[in-house]
Design an enzyme around this catalytic site. Structure first.
Site: not given
Length: 313
Positions: A108-110, A137, A141, A180
């Site tokens: 994920s980009s997070c 989260y 990841k 979202h």
């Protein structure tokens, strides 16, 4: 991958997993293994090992994850950390134990630091503090990425990690409280049209810039990378295009057919001013997305309409 290679898509009922599954079917793959969470709890180590022993997949797309919005991430950080760690650890380790030819892990980009330079480059990983609202989260990841890299380094296993940008499309979440921004706006403008509302008010100034990718384009990118990418370093998957929330709102209103006024409540927070992935590494390999934002939103809107009875409850 050959057309008859045994391929396991973990999380095939989710938005990303289903997109990968559709791509495999479109390309003529005939030996796809799937199992929903009701049949196989990926947090259960023994069950996962038994599944791999029985089916013996040659290729694995790991798209299964516990996901949620900011509220859920804030309220249930232990669940997001534990569940995702267990899912990842079990599937990645089982892939090692049962000699899977290649595994693709969806991140994920997070995972990138909150204040990483824009556009977000792969080298920014672990260079600063994470966004607190989804830290649990993100840490899970990151652990998945590092586990794949560790198996590559120690055992030479072909485990790669893909970091997608903001996604939308078929199978998205349109819940009124935890969707979202793009699916949330789809629902709001649809309901405003249905109820003949003269105005829709959106939080913030409308100036933040965001990047969005149609989930089926991500599915195609994952298919491409499974066959073309071998490095243990993470690789970003995005469009390289960004749009302001203001322009996004007007585009969604156009697709939905809402003709009222779009207003912004400037007293409410904007969030991060800009979030764009640097996908030049992917583009240099020859992959570019195919679906324009307007085309993708139109498909997503039809997907929402097909599920409207569920969300009306």
């Amino acid at each position: 991958m050959n057309k008859d290679s045994k391929i396991y898509v973990a999380g095939y009922r989710g938005m990303v997993g289903s997109a990968i599954h559709r791509k495999l079917q479109k390309e003529g793959h005939t030996n796809i293994v799937v199992s929903g969470s009701s049949e196989l709890d990926l947090r259960n180590t023994d069950a996962v090992n038994a599944f791999f022993k029985e089916h013996g997949p040659e290729y694995v797309f790991l798209a299964a994850a516990k996901v949620g919005g900011i509220l859920a991430n804030n309220v249930y950080p232990a669940d997001f950390l534990y569940d995702n760690l267990m899912i990842q650890n079990n599937v990645i380790h089982a892939s090692f134990e049962h000699n899977v030819e290649k595994l693709l892990f969806l991140g994920s980009s997070c995972i990138y630091p909150k204040f990483a330079p824009q556009p977000l480059q792969e080298e920014s990983l672990l260079s600063g503090y994470l966004e607190p609202t989804n830290e649990a989260y993100a840490i899970a990841k990151i652990a998945g990425v590092k586990l794949c890299q560790a198996y590559h380094k120690q055992y030479g296993r072909r485990f790669i990690s893909v970091m997608p940008t903001n996604l939308y499309g078929i199978g998205d979440n349109y819940h009124s409280e935890n969707a979202h921004v793009l699916p949330a706006l789809l629902r709001r403008f649809h309901e405003a049209k249905e109820n003949n509302l003269a105005e829709v008010t959106i939080w913030g100034t409308g100036t933040p810039l965001r990047e969005f990718m149609f989930a089926d384009d991500l599915g195609a990118a994952c298919y491409f990378l499974m066959q073309r990418y071998e490095k243990p370093e993470i690789i970003n998957v995005g469009t390289g295009e960004e749009i302001s929330i203001l322009d996004l709102a007007h585009l969604i209103a156009e697709v939905v057919g809402y003709n009222g006024h779009v207003a912004f409540d400037r007293s409410k927070p904007d969030g991060t001013p800009r979030k764009l992935m640097d996908s030049s590494r992917l583009h240099s390999l020859g992959y570019h997305h195919q679906t324009s934002l307007k085309e993708g939103i139109a498909v997503a809107y039809q997907d929402f309409l097909s599920k409207i009875a569920i969300y009306a409850k």
